[in-house]
Write an enzyme that holds these catalytic residues in place. Sequence first.
Site, PDB file in Angstrom:
ATOM      1  NE  ARG A   1     -21.698  62.363   9.888  1.00  0.00           N
ATOM      2  CZ  ARG A   1     -20.768  61.833   9.108  1.00  0.00           C
ATOM      3  NH1 ARG A   1     -20.391  62.471   8.023  1.00  0.00           N
ATOM      4  NH2 ARG A   1     -20.212  60.688   9.405  1.00  0.00           N
TER       5      ARG A   1
ATOM      6  CE  LYS B   1     -24.742  63.458   0.478  1.00  0.00           C
ATOM      7  NZ  LYS B   1     -25.406  63.217  -0.816  1.00  0.00           N
TER       8      LYS B   1
ATOM      9  CD  GLU C   1     -28.441  57.993  -9.421  1.00  0.00           C
ATOM     10  OE1 GLU C   1     -28.172  56.921  -8.872  1.00  0.00           O
ATOM     11  OE2 GLU C   1     -28.583  59.053  -8.775  1.00  0.00           O
TER      12      GLU C   1
ATOM     13  CE  LYS D   1     -30.588  60.122  -6.518  1.00  0.00           C
ATOM     14  NZ  LYS D   1     -29.203  60.032  -6.307  1.00  0.00           N
TER      15      LYS D   1
ATOM     16  CD  GLU E   1     -31.927  58.870  -2.359  1.00  0.00           C
ATOM     17  OE1 GLU E   1     -31.245  59.272  -3.307  1.00  0.00           O
ATOM     18  OE2 GLU E   1     -31.431  58.501  -1.286  1.00  0.00           O
TER      19      GLU E   1
ATOM     20  CD1 TRP F   1     -30.407  57.360   9.638  1.00  0.00           C
ATOM     21  CD2 TRP F   1     -29.211  55.530  10.140  1.00  0.00           C
ATOM     22  NE1 TRP F   1     -30.815  56.339   8.808  1.00  0.00           N
ATOM     23  CE2 TRP F   1     -30.096  55.210   9.089  1.00  0.00           C
ATOM     24  CE3 TRP F   1     -28.351  54.536  10.614  1.00  0.00           C
ATOM     25  CZ2 TRP F   1     -30.154  53.943   8.514  1.00  0.00           C
ATOM     26  CZ3 TRP F   1     -28.410  53.276  10.046  1.00  0.00           C
ATOM     27  CH2 TRP F   1     -29.306  52.997   8.998  1.00  0.00           C
TER      28      TRP F   1
ATOM     29  CB  CYS G   1     -24.418  59.354  14.342  1.00  0.00           C
ATOM     30  SG  CYS G   1     -25.547  58.030  14.719  1.00  0.00           S
TER      31      CYS G   1
ATOM     32  CG  ASN H   1     -20.658  58.263  13.293  1.00  0.00           C
ATOM     33  OD1 ASN H   1     -21.556  57.494  12.962  1.00  0.00           O
ATOM     34  ND2 ASN H   1     -19.848  58.822  12.430  1.00  0.00           N
ATOM     35  N   GLY H   2     -21.040  55.143  14.947  1.00  0.00           N
ATOM     36  CA  GLY H   2     -20.468  53.851  14.558  1.00  0.00           C
ATOM     37  C   GLY H   2     -21.285  52.722  15.159  1.00  0.00           C
TER      38      GLY H   2
ATOM     39  CG  HIS I   1     -37.672  37.573 -20.622  1.00  0.00           C
ATOM     40  ND1 HIS I   1     -37.856  36.513 -21.469  1.00  0.00           N
ATOM     41  CD2 HIS I   1     -36.983  38.502 -21.321  1.00  0.00           C
ATOM     42  CE1 HIS I   1     -37.284  36.772 -22.631  1.00  0.00           C
ATOM     43  NE2 HIS I   1     -36.748  37.982 -22.570  1.00  0.00           N
TER      44      HIS I   1
HETATM   45  O1  M6R Z   1     -20.966  58.483   0.059  1.00  0.00           O
HETATM   46  P1  M6R Z   1     -21.185  57.359  -0.920  1.00  0.00           P
HETATM   47  O2  M6R Z   1     -21.135  57.833  -2.340  1.00  0.00           O
HETATM   48  O3  M6R Z   1     -20.295  56.191  -0.692  1.00  0.00           O
HETATM   49  O4  M6R Z   1     -22.675  56.885  -0.637  1.00  0.00           O
HETATM   50  C1  M6R Z   1     -23.197  55.770  -1.292  1.00  0.00           C
HETATM   51  C2  M6R Z   1     -24.699  55.703  -1.150  1.00  0.00           C
HETATM   52  O5  M6R Z   1     -25.073  55.610   0.182  1.00  0.00           O
HETATM   53  C3  M6R Z   1     -25.388  56.935  -1.764  1.00  0.00           C
HETATM   54  O6  M6R Z   1     -25.012  57.112  -3.091  1.00  0.00           O
HETATM   55  C4  M6R Z   1     -26.918  56.790  -1.701  1.00  0.00           C
HETATM   56  O7  M6R Z   1     -27.326  55.733  -2.509  1.00  0.00           O
HETATM   57  C5  M6R Z   1     -27.586  58.097  -2.088  1.00  0.00           C
HETATM   58  N1  M6R Z   1     -28.422  58.560  -1.020  1.00  0.00           N
HETATM   59  C6  M6R Z   1     -28.460  58.016  -3.294  1.00  0.00           C
HETATM   60  O8  M6R Z   1     -28.956  59.263  -3.652  1.00  0.00           O
END
Ligand code: M6R
Length: 613
Positions: free
Chosen positions: A27, A608, A486, A490, A493, A74, A2, A98-99, A509
């Site tokens: 956000r 984000k 990673e 990527k 998502e 969100w 949010c 927000n929270g 396995h």
């Molecule tokens: O702000 P942060 O680095 O703590 O965020 C952690 C994860 O939420 C963030 O890296 C998330 O996995 C990304 N969207 C991946 O691209």
Amino acid sequence: MCGIIGFTGGRNAAGVLLDGLAELEYRGYDSAGISCFTRENGIDTVKTVGKVANLRACLPPGLTSSCGIGHTRWATHGGVSQTNAHPHTCGRVTLIHNGIIENYLALREELAQTGRTPVSQTDSEIAAMLIDSLYDGDARAAIRAAAARLEGAYAFCILFADQPGTIWCIRRGSPLVACHCEAGSIIASDMVALLRYSKDYFVLEENQIARLTPDGISLTGPDGMPAFPDYQTVTWDVSSAQKNGFKHYMEKEIHEQPEALSRTITPRILKYQENGSVFTLPDFSADCIPDSVFRDLTRIVITACGTAMHAGMMGKILFERLLRIPVTVDIASEFRYQDPILDKNTLVITVSQSGETADTLAALRLARSAGGRTLSIVNVKGSSIARESEHVFYTHAGPEIAVASTKAYTAQLAAFYLIAFRAAFACGRLSAAECSARAEGLLSMIPSIHRILEMKEITEKISRHLTRASDLFFIGRGMDYALSCEGSIKLKEISYIHSEAYAAGELKHGTLSLITADVPVIALATQHDVLSKMVSNIKEVRARGAFVILVTAADAVIEESQYDYRIDLPSMDDWFAPFAAAVILQLIAYHTSYLRGLDVDQPRNLAKSVTVE
Ligand code: M6R
């Protein structure tokens, strides 16, 4: 999660709020709304499902106001609907939140006794009801009393119907930054929303109450005493948070990596003279991180979420190779509910781009209370994790807006390399000459990223093939396995294609049964020490019909029959290959999402900055 913003001053509030919400949209983007004081109606509220652009389209053209609050959501409590969108009003109180309010069910029952019934399913509306129930004309007292009853995390901006032109705010666990400038007084979840008005801002401290009027911002601490803002200045300008001619923020941020790496690495590698020899060594004097942080360590624990945790997996490999002490990497949401055994010889490293991730922040707090030394690798200056950690290593990646983390990840990798080199030097595990050679290797990796960024044609071609897949695998060993994790997050998502990262030797396995001609495999084989093993693993998947995309060193000898596409890295020391390979995987993920016609920067269901558990 949010984005929230409040403005009071000499401009049209609706415009300021909408522009700010557009900046904060990363956000959360399932619904949006604003409330403004107007001369005619007191407080006017407009909210809608969907993105800020929808809200902009719904606003009555003549809406003029000099004070208001805005929210982009969100969803956590209650589905995506106009009713659940913020702001929420109860009696004289209108608020955005927000929270997460953890005890909202108990409060809802209690407030029902006072005749207050919520119309939404949100926890936020209950907070509005609670503040209204406690309000007798003294806003500060009502907010303070409500804060004492609320459990969980929050940042609130609150309008009281009988106080036109004034916004009240408080935060606990969720971020708020503010400034008073020529335009008026502004408060928001993130500096990016303030940037077009001011480069100077301050972070609202936990439990402080802020009162915003057009003439200024007054603060009171939890003890009721006046408090004073500690203004800081951002070093980047508004264009850093814009697309600058790129189609998407993600594409722009991928291309910003050479500069982001250079800003993170170069100032921290200094020349140093000893006995007539000159060494280039990582130096953290400007970060106020003394070598004593790394001495007498018996263990390192790295904890983070998502991409930041994947950077930590690379950190583990580096530390174990160089320091020869055990290192564990824990997902922060797991670590925080374990009962870790930490002591003053354990260094806990938390990693976070935003510096606000709720689980990582909780992990840091736990580490401190359990007696570990703490060091955080953070991108956002002044964020909660940065402020609560004993030592902070800032990555200077600049603002990262796309939900998919790219430049923040490679900057986190750079941080781990620098820290591992310096720690090994400080502990006598690397001589000055050895450390110097590593540091120079890191510096000389940066130009190679430009060459990767030119690989549009091949990465796009590969992506075109991947758009048809519904499942795929990333495989690798050692550093390449950390990188596979990673690459996989990527791709999934933003492309919504199911993918998994697998340690290449582990497939047989069980998981090998999933490999068919329809399941592409992205094989990372950048490390010469395990190259022959990787080749065997590639043959195993090839023998099951897999379509293989190979990323490898230019000099790796692998039969052409074993892959469909091959991308060669520019020649470089294997130690630094993860940087180049990471950018290739980012480009593949980016093109795949774009070619599938998806929202690259704001993928469904995500946000984000994850400030809730
Ligand atoms: O702000 P942060 O680095 O703590 O965020 C952690 C994860 O939420 C963030 O890296 C998330 O996995 C990304 N969207 C991946 O691209």
